[in-house]
Design an enzyme around this catalytic site. Sequence first.
Site, short mmCIF file in Angstrom:
data_model
loop_
_atom_site.label_atom_id
_atom_site.label_comp_id
_atom_site.label_asym_id
_atom_site.label_seq_id
_atom_site.Cartn_x
_atom_site.Cartn_y
_atom_site.Cartn_z
N ASP A 1 6.69 -12.01 7.34
CA ASP A 1 6.83 -10.82 8.42
C ASP A 1 8.10 -10.58 8.80
O ASP A 1 8.69 -11.76 9.35
CB ASP A 1 5.80 -11.50 9.84
N TYR B 1 8.54 6.17 17.11
CA TYR B 1 8.84 6.40 15.57
C TYR B 1 9.93 7.22 15.23
O TYR B 1 10.74 6.75 14.33
CB TYR B 1 7.37 6.77 15.03
N ARG C 1 0.91 -1.43 0.01
CA ARG C 1 -0.03 0.00 0.03
C ARG C 1 0.82 1.23 -0.07
O ARG C 1 2.01 1.14 0.16
CB ARG C 1 -1.01 0.06 1.25
N GLY C 2 0.10 2.30 -0.21
CA GLY C 2 0.91 3.76 -0.20
C GLY C 2 2.04 4.08 -0.71
O GLY C 2 2.33 3.78 -2.01
#
Length: 452
Positions: A266, A358, A222-223
């Site tokens: 993962d 983050y 995505r993105g």
Amino acid sequence: MTDRYASFVQSGAGRALVKRLGLPDPPRLRRHTPGDPLVPGPVLLGSATGGRLAEPVGKILTAAGVELADPTTTPGATSRFAALVYDATGITDSTELRQLYDFFHPQARAVRSSGRVVVLGTPPAECGSPREATAQRALEGLTRSIGKEFGRGVTAQLVYVTAAGGAGTPVSLEATLRFLLSGRSAYVSGQVVRVGAGTATVPADWDRPLDGQVVLVTGAARGIGAALAGVLARDGARVVALDVPEAGDALAAVTNEIGGSAVQLDLTAPDAPNRLAEHLAGRHGHVDAVVHNAGITRDKTLGRMDADRWDSVIDVNLSSQERINDVLLARDLIPTGGRIVSVSSIAGIAGNRGQTNYATSKAGVIGLVDSLAPVLHERGISLNAVAPGFIETRLTARMPLVLREAGRRMNSMAQGGLPVDVAETIGWLAWPATGAVTGNLIRVCGQSLLGA
């Protein structure tokens, strides 16, 4: 996600209101479309006395089909320059900085909308005297200020080019100029790019600079990751797109569209690096470029953050990159001439409230580039980072309205970037022709007003 304010500004009523009230005025940005000329008009090339790059750059631009303007001609309102390129390598003392004024002052209003300004200098660390190093460092203030002054979507960059030479330098200088002058760099401004000596390969076709290259992209479902997979495939790469099994359907849609291959994995699993290495070795024998794009957010202020939020963000955004690099490099799956690109964030530069985990992880990515790039350079492998600012994605769409609007407007472009803007920048750093560009952090933020 639609930027309604930017759409309104482009209307007749919107233009009048913006002009009357002095509101932010987001310009239409020139983005890359296959088949576009490098620049949509003439380029003015200038040089300080004794500059060493004007002649080779002139040859590069002419060979690329660029029209070099007559420096004695003053452009009219309908014949402005598409770009200004200035060789400042001949400046060896602060008193010689006046040459910058003499070149740029009369041209400040002579650059087209979405035009480009590129200044070429010598890395201060390579200068022959403290005075020369001082003068060359001053170029950063010039280019960053031009990026904020010229407006109308004009970008400004500083490129430090090694004087040491090397087989890859002319190639990577050309690749860098092709990126910075083109529509690929629409949302990149105020940046410093360092072109050193290293391994670089001229593509058979500059419109397909990744032809035949195997490129791994993590977080590709995505993105930004999905946009990146599309850009890489457009440029000729065989894309190996990786994401978690939970994103399997979205990942399959991406790979089906671009003709790539999908890996559901993962990256935090203990055996993930070895499983990935085995897949790449078995299917391709090697990987020419690795893009560490996978990332997550788990936002809370530090005092309210539980340990799982901290650990998961550090593990996905930073530690997994280190583990994958270690295994791929130990097994020699990234050959000489290979490239690694890591995705950081402007949060890793300026910090961000509620994102200590983050910001820590993304600052760590910058540290990874700083520490590992010199080591990999000895093996002929480049390592760079890209730091996106406010990019229009599903994640930024969830932000509160006031914060979202602030993120959009607090940059020189007065708008958010698009996933393709980040993808184009990463794609450039993944080109074999940019092998001599290493150890760089390139912000894709429209020259954000926050951070360094």
